[in-house]
Write an enzyme that holds these catalytic residues in place. Sequence first.
Site, PDB file in Angstrom:
ATOM      1  N   HIS A 122      13.478 -10.895  65.306  1.00 48.99           N
ATOM      2  CA  HIS A 122      14.540  -9.885  65.360  1.00 48.99           C
ATOM      3  C   HIS A 122      14.094  -8.616  66.077  1.00 48.99           C
ATOM      4  CE1 HIS A 122      12.558  -8.480  61.545  1.00 48.99           C
ATOM      5  NE2 HIS A 122      12.883  -7.280  62.032  1.00 48.99           N
TER       6      HIS A 122
ATOM      7  N   ASP B 127      12.800 -16.485  62.251  1.00 49.29           N
ATOM      8  CA  ASP B 127      12.502 -15.096  62.586  1.00 49.29           C
ATOM      9  C   ASP B 127      11.089 -15.016  63.155  1.00 49.29           C
ATOM     10  OD1 ASP B 127      12.679 -12.409  62.982  1.00 49.29           O
ATOM     11  OD2 ASP B 127      12.719 -11.847  60.863  1.00 49.29           O
TER      12      ASP B 127
ATOM     13  N   GLY C 218       9.932  -0.634  60.500  1.00 49.66           N
ATOM     14  CA  GLY C 218       8.832  -0.579  61.449  1.00 49.66           C
ATOM     15  C   GLY C 218       7.705  -1.534  61.118  1.00 49.66           C
TER      16      GLY C 218
ATOM     17  N   SER D 173       8.210  -4.676  60.459  1.00 52.70           N
ATOM     18  CA  SER D 173       8.609  -6.005  60.914  1.00 52.70           C
ATOM     19  C   SER D 173       7.621  -6.583  61.915  1.00 52.70           C
ATOM     20  CB  SER D 173       9.985  -5.935  61.575  1.00 52.70           C
ATOM     21  OG  SER D 173      11.004  -5.939  60.625  1.00 52.70           O
TER      22      SER D 173
ATOM     23  N   SER E  29       9.152 -10.484  57.997  1.00 51.22           N
ATOM     24  CA  SER E  29      10.548 -10.643  58.412  1.00 51.22           C
ATOM     25  C   SER E  29      11.409  -9.513  57.854  1.00 51.22           C
ATOM     26  CB  SER E  29      11.090 -11.999  57.953  1.00 51.22           C
ATOM     27  OG  SER E  29      12.472 -12.131  58.253  1.00 51.22           O
TER      28      SER E  29
END
Length: 390
Positions: A233, A261, A342, A344, A359
Amino acid sequence: MRRSRLRHLGLAGLLVLGSLTAVGTLPASAADAPAHSPSSSEQPASAGLLDAMQRDFGLTRAEAEDRLAAEREATGIEPAARRAAGKAFGGSWFDAEAGRLTVAVTSDATPSALRAVRATGAQVRTVEHSAQQLDAAKARVDRLDAPAGVSSWRADRATNKVVVDVVAGERADNDVQSFLKQARATAPVTVRTVPSAPQTFAAGTVGGDPYYTGNVRCSIGFSVHGGFVTAGHCGRAGAGVSGWDRSYIGTFQGSSFPDNDYAWVSVGSGWWTVPVVLGWGTVSDQLVRGSNVAPVGASICRSGSTTHWHCGTVLAHNETVNYSDGSVVHQLTKTSVCAEGGDSGGSFISGDQAQGVTSGGWGNCSSGGETWFQPVNEILNRYGLTLHTA
């Protein structure tokens, strides 16, 4: 990355959070994930990791060392215990209180199968449904349309049911009730209430952080030959990536979100990679030596560009998550580790074994929460990548 910055490896100004990876090291592909099996004489972890476990789990140093050693043993014997159980296998998890792997078996397990499982050192629990039956039931729930009030569901080995998480205050919602009715008609379901809906952990632009694509900041996961893996993402295939200093790193070569993801980014323009997960000064930087999968119940830590280093426990494998924006992602691993915007794409690591990339989740690192990650071996297999190891 400018070579003059290498001395600042432990700062937020590096190749961001995750694990980075160096050419010339011995690679470990997903196919041969058992890349490193430490002997019992090895120190179970760095001093920094042990310090973090003492902080996050309330353990003494000796207890942290004992737990890591027990988890490593459980991870090592799980494949043999699974094979020994055969069709009667109902799942496995690490029992932190007992310090042992627990293997669930159905009541039709033969005496020889039970003896073989116990011979591995695992303890045995009898359950109604096999892992295969439970996974099939969860797959049937996957085919249903989930409303926003349903946050996730998984085949839970310990309860031997499909556990459906519903956001607090939404259980009486008509759409949620309809979903639960359909789910119960197709699977052995139990319902759990969670405080809030999960969301992904990308964030708007903030200065001095690891990597950017457009106006989104995310975190590096693990280094592979030619680049690094991260969350899907965070960017689409073809999107350019810049580093902490806004210099060009490379390009998203592959990306999948929702459903999955995960993504991988090629590295060039003077940037390079090393087999390290950043400790951000909280712990020393951690070397990556393989990607053996940690069982449910094992301790696990996360490195991210916003909240840096935090630890928790593996809560479930193969969970389907219904994010607050309606994106559904399958086959995620659930943890009790906190995260924020942030983080991720950042690294989840258990001991020195790479586990996956962040994720999303719910909560924060002030009040707590839960976070999911995409398993790293799936990413390596999907794109034919090779993990860099020390």
